[in-house]
Design an enzyme around this catalytic site. Sequence first.
Site, PDB file in Angstrom:
ATOM      1  N   SER A   1       4.510  11.083  11.658  1.00  0.00           N
ATOM      2  CA  SER A   1       4.708  10.224  10.507  1.00  0.00           C
ATOM      3  C   SER A   1       5.786  10.803   9.587  1.00  0.00           C
ATOM      4  CB  SER A   1       3.377  10.006   9.777  1.00  0.00           C
ATOM      5  OG  SER A   1       3.450   8.876   8.938  1.00  0.00           O
TER       6      SER A   1
ATOM      7  N   LYS B   1      -2.624  -7.341 -11.079  1.00  0.00           N
ATOM      8  CA  LYS B   1      -2.540  -6.056 -11.749  1.00  0.00           C
ATOM      9  C   LYS B   1      -3.697  -5.165 -11.292  1.00  0.00           C
ATOM     10  CE  LYS B   1      -1.240  -2.947 -14.714  1.00  0.00           C
ATOM     11  NZ  LYS B   1      -0.011  -2.149 -14.463  1.00  0.00           N
TER      12      LYS B   1
END
Length: 321
Positions: free
Chosen positions: A124, A176
């Site tokens: 990764s 949000k």
Amino acid sequence: MSIDAEAIADRRRLRRKLSFWRVAGFSGLIAAVAALGYAAADRAGYGAIQSQIARISIDGVITGNQRLADLMRRVGDSSAVSGVVISINSPGGTTTGSEELFRNIRRLSEKKPVVTFVDGTAASGGYITAMATDYIVARETSIVGSIGVLFQYPDLSGLMGQVGVKLEEVKSTPLKAEPSPFKPTSPEARAAMQAVVNDTYDWFKTLVRERRRLNEGELSTASTGQVFSGRQAVPLKLVDKIGSERDAVAWLEQTKGVTKDLPIRDWKPSSDRDLSVFAMSATMADLFGFERVAETLRRASAQAEIARLDGLLAVWQPLEK
């Protein structure tokens, strides 16, 4: 000679011996401090004069690291360094930290020839780091790949229901602070996060395609998110050669014109441990009765710590008078 005269002579002899051992001890302290300071400076890359190949080790989880960035700048600026081996043993880390490390190595490659040696794992973000050089050598049983992006978060809503806790919130917009571990993820929040993951995944794949020169079919095979052994990675073009660090150095010698048989020296980021020489020296000075020297060393240690901080400072310095 009277008893008093003998006692006075004995005290004088004792005082001379004590003075001698204090001077000898302090001289030894100075030599030890100088040796430790030289070793610390050499380990951090300061004062290196012998032609060498620098080894920069990337171990563990990758995050943003200014000290590592500073180290690469020092390596790039050192006239003693003829080439660099990036030795990697990392499962990855944050995407931003991996991107920063990738770009720092690319900048270093503009000044010095650089090669990657996978000494364990380059998965990764670790593989993003490995791709920053133009050649990758890995051990047969090393782990590389894991080309993909992951975003994880816990769902504690069931547990909160069992203990009778309810979340109340007031938000400016529905997305949000989403997703939230305190309630089930809404389809809109999941779609928003998936878009971020997909975009970062596209960035990762583009990096692999460009740096490893893969066509779309090869990229599709390599970017499934799985890991590969070093042996598997060679035909996938994720790794250039199976071998040891010596093979990585041989590539620098044969391809980049680096002088053969240069010593390989570890270059490490500066750390708080490098400054402990001051504290140890101050303690030793106290033991030998040199209180003023000890105070000066402690003050130097405090100043060195402050000098390492960035930005505007508001610092309490109790050693200052």
